[in-house]
Design an enzyme around this catalytic site. Sequence first.
Site, PDB file in Angstrom:
ATOM      1  N   HIS A 158       7.085   2.203   6.584  1.00  0.00           N
ATOM      2  CA  HIS A 158       7.984   1.167   6.008  1.00  0.00           C
ATOM      3  C   HIS A 158       7.269  -0.174   6.098  1.00  0.00           C
ATOM      4  O   HIS A 158       7.200  -0.779   7.168  1.00  0.00           O
ATOM      5  CB  HIS A 158       9.304   1.122   6.777  1.00  0.00           C
TER       6      HIS A 158
ATOM      7  N   HIS B 297       6.336  -4.059   4.024  1.00  0.00           N
ATOM      8  CA  HIS B 297       6.447  -5.033   2.933  1.00  0.00           C
ATOM      9  C   HIS B 297       5.110  -5.750   2.802  1.00  0.00           C
ATOM     10  O   HIS B 297       4.683  -6.432   3.739  1.00  0.00           O
ATOM     11  CB  HIS B 297       7.532  -6.071   3.231  1.00  0.00           C
ATOM     12  N   LEU B 298       4.477  -5.614   1.651  1.00  0.00           N
ATOM     13  CA  LEU B 298       3.195  -6.300   1.432  1.00  0.00           C
ATOM     14  C   LEU B 298       3.338  -7.500   0.515  1.00  0.00           C
ATOM     15  O   LEU B 298       2.390  -8.275   0.370  1.00  0.00           O
ATOM     16  CB  LEU B 298       2.159  -5.334   0.844  1.00  0.00           C
ATOM     17  N   ARG B 299       4.495  -7.621  -0.162  1.00  0.00           N
ATOM     18  CA  ARG B 299       4.699  -8.735  -1.114  1.00  0.00           C
ATOM     19  C   ARG B 299       3.682  -8.678  -2.248  1.00  0.00           C
ATOM     20  O   ARG B 299       3.144  -7.633  -2.565  1.00  0.00           O
ATOM     21  CB  ARG B 299       4.633 -10.097  -0.395  1.00  0.00           C
TER      22      ARG B 299
ATOM     23  N   ASN C 139      10.798  -4.276  -2.824  1.00  0.00           N
ATOM     24  CA  ASN C 139      11.715  -5.418  -3.035  1.00  0.00           C
ATOM     25  C   ASN C 139      10.956  -6.700  -3.373  1.00  0.00           C
ATOM     26  O   ASN C 139      11.107  -7.729  -2.715  1.00  0.00           O
ATOM     27  CB  ASN C 139      12.652  -5.616  -1.828  1.00  0.00           C
TER      28      ASN C 139
ATOM     29  N   LYS D  79      13.720   3.813  -2.871  1.00  0.00           N
ATOM     30  CA  LYS D  79      14.405   3.020  -1.841  1.00  0.00           C
ATOM     31  C   LYS D  79      15.767   2.578  -2.324  1.00  0.00           C
ATOM     32  O   LYS D  79      15.899   2.004  -3.409  1.00  0.00           O
ATOM     33  CB  LYS D  79      13.549   1.788  -1.502  1.00  0.00           C
TER      34      LYS D  79
ATOM     35  N   HIS E  15      18.220   1.692   3.205  1.00  0.00           N
ATOM     36  CA  HIS E  15      18.568   0.556   4.067  1.00  0.00           C
ATOM     37  C   HIS E  15      20.019   0.798   4.485  1.00  0.00           C
ATOM     38  O   HIS E  15      20.933   0.663   3.677  1.00  0.00           O
ATOM     39  CB  HIS E  15      18.415  -0.764   3.322  1.00  0.00           C
TER      40      HIS E  15
ATOM     41  N   HIS F   7      14.535   1.829   9.505  1.00  0.00           N
ATOM     42  CA  HIS F   7      14.718   0.923  10.644  1.00  0.00           C
ATOM     43  C   HIS F   7      16.065   1.113  11.353  1.00  0.00           C
ATOM     44  O   HIS F   7      16.899   0.223  11.379  1.00  0.00           O
ATOM     45  CB  HIS F   7      14.512  -0.549  10.261  1.00  0.00           C
TER      46      HIS F   7
ATOM     47  N   LEU G  28      16.646  -7.941   9.436  1.00  0.00           N
ATOM     48  CA  LEU G  28      17.753  -7.050   9.106  1.00  0.00           C
ATOM     49  C   LEU G  28      17.257  -5.610   9.072  1.00  0.00           C
ATOM     50  O   LEU G  28      16.177  -5.372   8.536  1.00  0.00           O
ATOM     51  CB  LEU G  28      18.360  -7.446   7.751  1.00  0.00           C
TER      52      LEU G  28
ATOM     53  N   ASP H 277       8.310  -2.110   9.327  1.00  0.00           N
ATOM     54  CA  ASP H 277       9.108  -3.116   8.624  1.00  0.00           C
ATOM     55  C   ASP H 277       8.446  -4.489   8.713  1.00  0.00           C
ATOM     56  O   ASP H 277       9.131  -5.516   8.739  1.00  0.00           O
ATOM     57  CB  ASP H 277      10.555  -3.165   9.140  1.00  0.00           C
TER      58      ASP H 277
ATOM     59  N   HIS I 273       7.225 -13.665   5.827  1.00  0.00           N
ATOM     60  CA  HIS I 273       7.821 -14.818   5.139  1.00  0.00           C
ATOM     61  C   HIS I 273       7.056 -16.039   5.627  1.00  0.00           C
ATOM     62  O   HIS I 273       6.644 -16.075   6.791  1.00  0.00           O
ATOM     63  CB  HIS I 273       9.299 -14.989   5.514  1.00  0.00           C
TER      64      HIS I 273
ATOM     65  N   ALA J 105      15.284 -13.324   6.600  1.00  0.00           N
ATOM     66  CA  ALA J 105      15.136 -12.207   7.539  1.00  0.00           C
ATOM     67  C   ALA J 105      13.801 -11.509   7.352  1.00  0.00           C
ATOM     68  O   ALA J 105      13.418 -11.195   6.230  1.00  0.00           O
ATOM     69  CB  ALA J 105      16.271 -11.210   7.315  1.00  0.00           C
TER      70      ALA J 105
END
Length: 353
Positions: A14, A16-18, A42, A103, A140, A178, A223, A251, A255, A267
């Site tokens: 899980h 997030h690489l953006r 996302n 997802k 989620h 998560h 979150l 996760d 940011h 978050a």
Amino acid sequence: MTQQLTIRQPDDWHLHLRDGVMLESVVGASAAHFRRAIIMPNLVPPVVTEKDAVAYSQRIREALQSSGTDAAFTPLMTLYLTEQTDANDVVSAAANGVIQAVKLYPAGATTNSASGVTSIDKVMPVLEAMAAHNIVLCMHGEITRSEVDIFDREKVFIDDVLEPLRKRLPELRIVLEHVTTSHGVDFVKAQSSGMGATITPHHLVLNRNHMLVGGIRPHYYCLPIIKREEHRQALVSAATSDDKRFFLGTDSAPHTANTKENACGCAGVFNAINTMSTLAQVFDDANALDKLEQFASVNGPHFYQLDTNEAQMTLEKQDEPVTFAQQIDAGSQHVVVFDPGQPLYWRVASVSA
Ligand code: NCD
Ligand code: ZN
């Protein structure tokens, strides 16, 4: 003598690489330790079609190159489930090897989830097609009804959404992403097949006092929100047990600092850099170092029906706490690196080719 531990190279189930500058800034940290990662969809706008996933996967490969990362790293792509998702597109993306999972974000549950799902009924045809084609659903697991307390949102989601869905479509393989509560752990343990859960490093070391006592710490805000100590302990028990249903999903969710240190901070915790040190410390403290490989490198591939990695990672225990960069640059901004809040004595010494 220095204590060492060699395990199969871990994966991150899980992540997030953006995109853009942020992607370039963070991808190397994950690639340095993890061989594969399930990439969260996302983005703004989200990754919703096979075509989007092909393009995003290409951007990740380019970012790996332009950031000078020479580590082998395979992004395992996902699609963001919307109420407009075409089941045929999902099935095609999986059949072509473009995606590993889909997802589901309940609409409004977390960062960039506005295009998510308001009711399971509306996506039932897609879920049925996924079950028929053995495509994993990453969930989620938080309810978004405004009257539900934020600390109860995982439990209410499990009772009101996940449990009924399991009964309705038991063939659908689901990862409760998560997991943060003892209720979630117990629920997953009660499912004899087709159900797994990822656990993050930060939920293994923090309880809500760490986030809220003596001042509010925006870099611990994520979150699902960090819960009480009893829940943290349930997560540690699950992660350090022999139970194949629990595996690592960092996760890691970068940011920029200005968007977190803010009157309405967003978050997400950026932990890719020190996840393995954090985990080794947690497992060491629980006298369960022999279980770390299961959790970080074996149970995830087992659930996703993939081979484990051939490469190996060696971790080393030092006499002095390991130090990490406190922040990394992301263009003109910076991202604060997760502070585990306790000394970590384990460092990643090497990863074999
Ligand atoms: C994630 C993000 O920033 O994309 N934030 C978080 O707090 N975990 C989204 C998510 O996984 O919920
Ligand atoms: Zn996430």
